[in-house]
Scaffold this motif. Structure first.
Motif, PDB file in Angstrom:
ATOM      1  N   MET A   9       0.846  -1.189   0.000  1.00 21.31           N
ATOM      2  CA  MET A   9       0.000   0.000   0.000  1.00 21.31           C
ATOM      3  C   MET A   9       0.890   1.251   0.000  1.00 21.31           C
ATOM      4  O   MET A   9       1.849   1.340   0.755  1.00 21.31           O
ATOM      5  N   ARG A  10       0.528   2.203  -0.838  1.00 20.54           N
ATOM      6  CA  ARG A  10       1.255   3.474  -0.879  1.00 20.54           C
ATOM      7  C   ARG A  10       0.561   4.470   0.036  1.00 20.54           C
ATOM      8  O   ARG A  10      -0.656   4.643  -0.034  1.00 20.54           O
ATOM      9  N   LYS A  11       1.332   5.139   0.885  1.00 22.92           N
ATOM     10  CA  LYS A  11       0.752   6.073   1.843  1.00 22.92           C
ATOM     11  C   LYS A  11       0.492   7.421   1.198  1.00 22.92           C
ATOM     12  O   LYS A  11       1.338   7.971   0.496  1.00 22.92           O
ATOM     13  N   LEU A  12      -0.699   7.948   1.492  1.00 26.67           N
ATOM     14  CA  LEU A  12      -1.083   9.294   1.089  1.00 26.67           C
ATOM     15  C   LEU A  12      -1.601  10.003   2.321  1.00 26.67           C
ATOM     16  O   LEU A  12      -2.400   9.441   3.076  1.00 26.67           O
ATOM     17  N   VAL A  13      -1.165  11.230   2.541  1.00 27.49           N
ATOM     18  CA  VAL A  13      -1.726  12.022   3.631  1.00 27.49           C
ATOM     19  C   VAL A  13      -3.020  12.647   3.138  1.00 27.49           C
ATOM     20  O   VAL A  13      -3.048  13.263   2.068  1.00 27.49           O
ATOM     21  N   LEU A  14      -4.085  12.472   3.900  1.00 29.51           N
ATOM     22  CA  LEU A  14      -5.323  13.169   3.597  1.00 29.51           C
ATOM     23  C   LEU A  14      -5.283  14.493   4.336  1.00 29.51           C
ATOM     24  O   LEU A  14      -5.219  14.533   5.565  1.00 29.51           O
ATOM     25  N   ALA A  15      -5.298  15.586   3.596  1.00 30.71           N
ATOM     26  CA  ALA A  15      -5.191  16.916   4.184  1.00 30.71           C
ATOM     27  C   ALA A  15      -6.550  17.347   4.738  1.00 30.71           C
ATOM     28  O   ALA A  15      -7.146  18.333   4.315  1.00 30.71           O
ATOM     29  N   SER A  16      -7.021  16.555   5.698  1.00 33.80           N
ATOM     30  CA  SER A  16      -8.305  16.808   6.348  1.00 33.80           C
ATOM     31  C   SER A  16      -8.364  15.951   7.601  1.00 33.80           C
ATOM     32  O   SER A  16      -7.679  14.934   7.695  1.00 33.80           O
ATOM     33  N   ASN A  17      -9.185  16.379   8.554  1.00 36.27           N
ATOM     34  CA  ASN A  17      -9.467  15.556   9.726  1.00 36.27           C
ATOM     35  C   ASN A  17     -10.936  15.144   9.748  1.00 36.27           C
ATOM     36  O   ASN A  17     -11.442  14.683  10.765  1.00 36.27           O
ATOM     37  N   ASN A  18     -11.616  15.317   8.619  1.00 32.18           N
ATOM     38  CA  ASN A  18     -13.030  15.006   8.510  1.00 32.18           C
ATOM     39  C   ASN A  18     -13.206  13.496   8.365  1.00 32.18           C
ATOM     40  O   ASN A  18     -12.773  12.898   7.376  1.00 32.18           O
TER      41      ASN A  18
ATOM     42  N   PRO B  40      -8.814   0.000  -2.863  1.00 25.65           N
ATOM     43  CA  PRO B  40      -8.702  -1.022  -3.904  1.00 25.65           C
ATOM     44  C   PRO B  40      -7.631  -0.695  -4.951  1.00 25.65           C
ATOM     45  O   PRO B  40      -7.225  -1.566  -5.715  1.00 25.65           O
ATOM     46  N   ARG B  41      -7.180   0.538  -4.967  1.00 30.41           N
ATOM     47  CA  ARG B  41      -6.156   0.947  -5.938  1.00 30.41           C
ATOM     48  C   ARG B  41      -4.772   1.018  -5.299  1.00 30.41           C
ATOM     49  O   ARG B  41      -3.851   1.575  -5.871  1.00 30.41           O
ATOM     50  N   GLY B  42      -4.662   0.478  -4.073  1.00 25.35           N
ATOM     51  CA  GLY B  42      -3.352   0.358  -3.443  1.00 25.35           C
ATOM     52  C   GLY B  42      -2.893   1.545  -2.622  1.00 25.35           C
ATOM     53  O   GLY B  42      -1.712   1.672  -2.312  1.00 25.35           O
ATOM     54  N   PHE B  43      -3.832   2.429  -2.231  1.00 33.37           N
ATOM     55  CA  PHE B  43      -3.456   3.598  -1.445  1.00 33.37           C
ATOM     56  C   PHE B  43      -4.003   3.500  -0.025  1.00 33.37           C
ATOM     57  O   PHE B  43      -5.164   3.149   0.179  1.00 33.37           O
ATOM     58  N   GLU B  44      -3.144   3.798   0.932  1.00 32.36           N
ATOM     59  CA  GLU B  44      -3.560   3.895   2.333  1.00 32.36           C
ATOM     60  C   GLU B  44      -3.606   5.376   2.694  1.00 32.36           C
ATOM     61  O   GLU B  44      -2.588   6.066   2.632  1.00 32.36           O
ATOM     62  N   LEU B  45      -4.780   5.854   3.065  1.00 27.67           N
ATOM     63  CA  LEU B  45      -4.935   7.254   3.448  1.00 27.67           C
ATOM     64  C   LEU B  45      -4.686   7.417   4.935  1.00 27.67           C
ATOM     65  O   LEU B  45      -5.250   6.686   5.751  1.00 27.67           O
ATOM     66  N   VAL B  46      -3.851   8.378   5.280  1.00 29.46           N
ATOM     67  CA  VAL B  46      -3.547   8.681   6.673  1.00 29.46           C
ATOM     68  C   VAL B  46      -4.016  10.108   6.941  1.00 29.46           C
ATOM     69  O   VAL B  46      -3.568  11.042   6.267  1.00 29.46           O
ATOM     70  N   PRO B  47      -4.940  10.303   7.890  1.00 31.08           N
ATOM     71  CA  PRO B  47      -5.402  11.664   8.148  1.00 31.08           C
ATOM     72  C   PRO B  47      -4.272  12.525   8.717  1.00 31.08           C
ATOM     73  O   PRO B  47      -3.466  12.049   9.524  1.00 31.08           O
TER      74      PRO B  47
END
Length: 198
Positions: free
Chosen positions: A1-10, A23-30
């Motif tokens: 999984m590729r890490k992406l920062v989600l620029a939100s705390n929502n 499903p596209r291989g991305f892990e979102l980290v708030p």
């Protein structure tokens, strides 16, 4: 999984984006879990604000970042609340809450026949804080503003945002239904189409 920062705390946005990107291989980290404070949103357009948020999160974490700026635009209110959707009531002397925002929109539409509105979303993904070619996706979701809320799903203006073609409000849709048709889903589909080689 590729890490992406989600620029939100929502939490609602995290759920929506995670279900579409996992499903596209991305892990979102708030961003909050990485100690990133919220960015300023001083710009008059959704795209500029989303870009500012993405660059801010990427700069402070060193990771690629995904940001959105979205809101509801009401025809009879000249496009308001627009970029100020999340703090519409607060900017008009009220509290910063979904309930207060919805109450203000409904009040301003009292007696108005034209209830047309649309949700708009701009998504911006940057590979780094100085990415010269950010990936951008946009989506529009047309509906009408109801006088009374319906449904208990979603967040924001969803209980008042009626979709004539479905006969439901956004808050009455299941998460799967919403993830297929919402403004963010549309914007994300555009963005995903640009992810080759990311």
């Amino acid at each position: 999984m590729r890490k992406l920062v989600l620029a939100s705390n929502n939490a609602g946005k995290l759920r929506e984006f995670s279900s579409l990107l996992a499903p596209r291989g991305f892990e979102l980290v708030p961003q909050g879990s990485l100690g990133v404070p919220e960015a300023e949103e001083p710009h008059p357009t959704f795209i500029e604000n989303a870009l500012a948020k993405a660059r801010h999160a990427s700069r402070l974490t060193g990771l690629p970042a995904l940001a959105d700026d979205s809101g509801v635009c009401v025809a009879a209110l000249g496009g308001e609340p627009g970029v100020y959707s999340a703090r519409y009531a607060a900017l008009n002397g009220g509290e910063k809450s979904d309930a207060a925002n919805n109450a203000l929109v409904v009040e301003r539409l009292r007696g108005v026949a034209d209830r047309r509105a649309y949700y708009y979303a701009a998504l911006v993904l940057v590979r780094s804080a100085h990415d010269p070619q950010p990936l951008i996706g946009e989506g529009l979701w047309w509906g009408e503003v109801l006088e009374h809320p319906r449904g208990d799903g979603g967040f924001g203006y969803d209980p008042y945002f009626f979709l004539p073609e479905l006969g439901k409000t956004a808050a009455e849709l299941s998460p799967d239904e919403k993830n297929r048709v919402s403004h963010r889903a549309q914007a994300l589909a555009v963005l995903i189409g640009k992810l080759d080689g990311f």
